[in-house]
Design an enzyme around this catalytic site. Structure first.
Site, PDB file in Angstrom:
ATOM      1  N   GLY A 133      39.063  46.885  45.171  1.00 59.53           N
ATOM      2  CA  GLY A 133      39.684  46.245  46.322  1.00 59.53           C
ATOM      3  C   GLY A 133      38.701  45.480  47.173  1.00 59.53           C
ATOM      4  N   SER A 212      36.678  47.147  39.247  1.00 65.47           N
ATOM      5  CA  SER A 212      36.382  46.035  40.132  1.00 65.47           C
ATOM      6  C   SER A 212      35.218  46.407  41.060  1.00 65.47           C
ATOM      7  CB  SER A 212      37.638  45.641  40.910  1.00 65.47           C
ATOM      8  OG  SER A 212      37.488  44.402  41.542  1.00 65.47           O
TER       9      SER A 212
END
Length: 480
Positions: A133, A212
């Site tokens: 995120g 991520s």
């Protein structure tokens, strides 16, 4: 049967069911930890799994601890905690959106645990997840990362971690410790090492994995803690230390000054620590991001301090200056399938060739180089590329006006396979092939965690990564 009798019958049935549920909950053992005596509850969809939510691993980062390294939480003697609620980090963002002030919502340094049969003597491998995120968006309380299915299917201990985000985790404040969010992650894993046996876990077989920004965190870990990694395995998914450029010290300081002035507080650290949390969030949201061709770069994120984050990751990797911990790493075939939505919302138009270049530079090449350097220094290394494109997870098809391709194997789409959450997230039944893929990926990740040295080879006949022979199955060419 009269209505009154039916009502009494159903009431008794409800009471009996509720009583049985309470009996099942109270039959779960109390786990003695440094955070107190902890009792969990049965996971909602896998009742044989015990779920422990919101266990504090560090003190609330408020007051003098705001922007400071985490302070290990130690419960008073005899303290008891019913671990039945998500950590409070989500409330920070909900309150900000609603413009409500709740300073206690910064008390977010907690973790969640899923395990079958806590308190048993068998020591199971432990998987600790760092969510992604862009170091800005909350995550561990998401249904995408519910650990109940993975813990049930593979009989492992699954943990998700709350850590500080945005300006609270990466303030850039001059004279303050940088990258405290990465120190939060370290503190959480230290807690796991010290307490996980009570939950049936093996402290010598902890694997950290993340996607991520969480994948970058996993790779950062190997450089920051190379002399004392604690963990036995690393799984960075769609993110490594080479995936993006960290902030320079000077740039991060400029962001800090921007916020301190915008919030009408002095640039002195003590003054900003005393400021209202919603005011700080509002000021941070107005800081302009560095423009790029595709999407703006995040502002408050990892900063070079040459302790937890370095400026020369490729040189360090080439020289082998990382913890020699086995690694399973990879990325998805069309990561840009997700980012196209953000670009569309920002009215940014790129060609298909530009999106392919975005994929290569941000994901494929970083995964390639990160794993190549591990192999060169004799570290057991495996590499994957995920191609799944499922009906119930597809974001859009090729007729949606976002290019001739559909969303494909977009950024983050492998997570539902690893956690087994696809059907729960989408509300649409999985296909048999999708179920088989999820089972395969769950098993592969856990085979690695059970034995990071050779589990994938022994259980899945998955050979170690060799850059000289690895072929890109979709393009039939050697990956760089």
């Amino acid at each position: 049967m009269s209505f009154s009798i039916m009502r009494i019958t159903f009431s008794l049935l409800f009471l009996a069911t509720a009583t049985l549920a309470r009996a099942n909950e109270t039959s779960l053992p109390l786990i003695d930890t440094t955070s107190g005596l902890i009792r969990g509850h049965s996971a909602p969809n896998r009742t044989c799994v015990a779920e422990f939510l919101g266990i504090k691993y560090a003190a609330a980062p408020i007051g003098e601890l705001r922007f400071a390294p985490p302070n290990r939480f130690t419960a008073p003697s005899g303290a008891f905690y019913e671990a039945s609620k998500w950590p409070s980090g989500l409330r920070v963002w909900k309150n900000f959106a609603a413009q409500n002030n709740n300073p206690s919502s910064e008390d977010c340094l907690a973790l969640n645990i899923w395990t079958k049969g806590p308190g048993i003597s068998a020591k199971k491998p432990v998987l600790v997840y760092f969510h992604g995120g862009r170091f800005t968006i909350p995550g561990p309380h998401s249904p995408f990362f519910s650990g109940q299915y993975l813990a049930d299917t593979e009989n492992v201990v699954v943990i998700t971690v709350n850590y500080r985000l945005g300006i609270f985790g990466f303030s850039g404040a001059p004279g303050a410790t940088q990258n405290v969010a990465l120190l939060d992650q370290r503190s959480a894993v230290e807690w796991v090492r010290d307490n996980i046996e009570g939950f049936g876990g093996d402290p010598s077989r902890i694997t950290i994995f993340g996607q991520s920004a969480g994948g970058s965190s996993v790779d950062y870990w190997s450089f920051a803690w190379r002399e004392d990694p604690i963990v036995a395995g690393l799984i960075p998914q769609s993110g490594t230390s080479l995936s993006f450029l960290p902030n320079t010290k000077e740039y991060s300081e400029s962001l800090w000054y921007n916020v301190s002035q915008a919030s009408e507080a002095s640039s002195v650290l003590a003054c900003v620590r005393a400021a209202d949390v919603v005011t700080i969030l509002a000021a941070a949201a107005k800081v302009p991001a560095l423009p790029t061709l595709a999407l703006p770069q995040a502002t408050f994120h990892p900063t070079i301090d040459n302790a937890t984050v370095f400026a020369d990751y490729e040189a360090r990797a080439a020289a082998g200056r990382f913890a020699r911990v086995p690694m399973l790493a990879g990325n998805n075939d069309f990561e840009a399938g997700w980012y196209k939505l953000s670009a569309w919302a920002a009215r940014t138009n790129l060609t298909e060739a530009q999106w392919d270049l975005y994929d290569e530079r941000a994901f494929t090449c970083p995964s390639s180089y990160t794993t190549k350097y591990r192999v060169q220094h004799g570290v057991p290394t495996w590499r994957y590329r995920y191609f799944g494109d499922w009906d119930n997870l597809r974001l859009y098809n090729g007729t949606a006006g976002l290019g001739p391709r559909g969303s494909g194997a977009y950024h983050g789409s492998e997570l539902e396979m690893v956690f087994g959450t696809a059907q729960g997230v989408s509300g649409v039944k999985n296909s048999p092939t999708e179920d088989a893929m999820s089972k395969y990926m769950m098993g592969a990740w856990v085979a690695f965690a059970r034995d990071p040295q050779r589990g994938l080879l022994a259980d899945y006949a998955w050979p170690r990564y060799d850059p000289a022979v690895y072929l890109d199955a979709s393009h039939n060419k050697t990956l760089i």
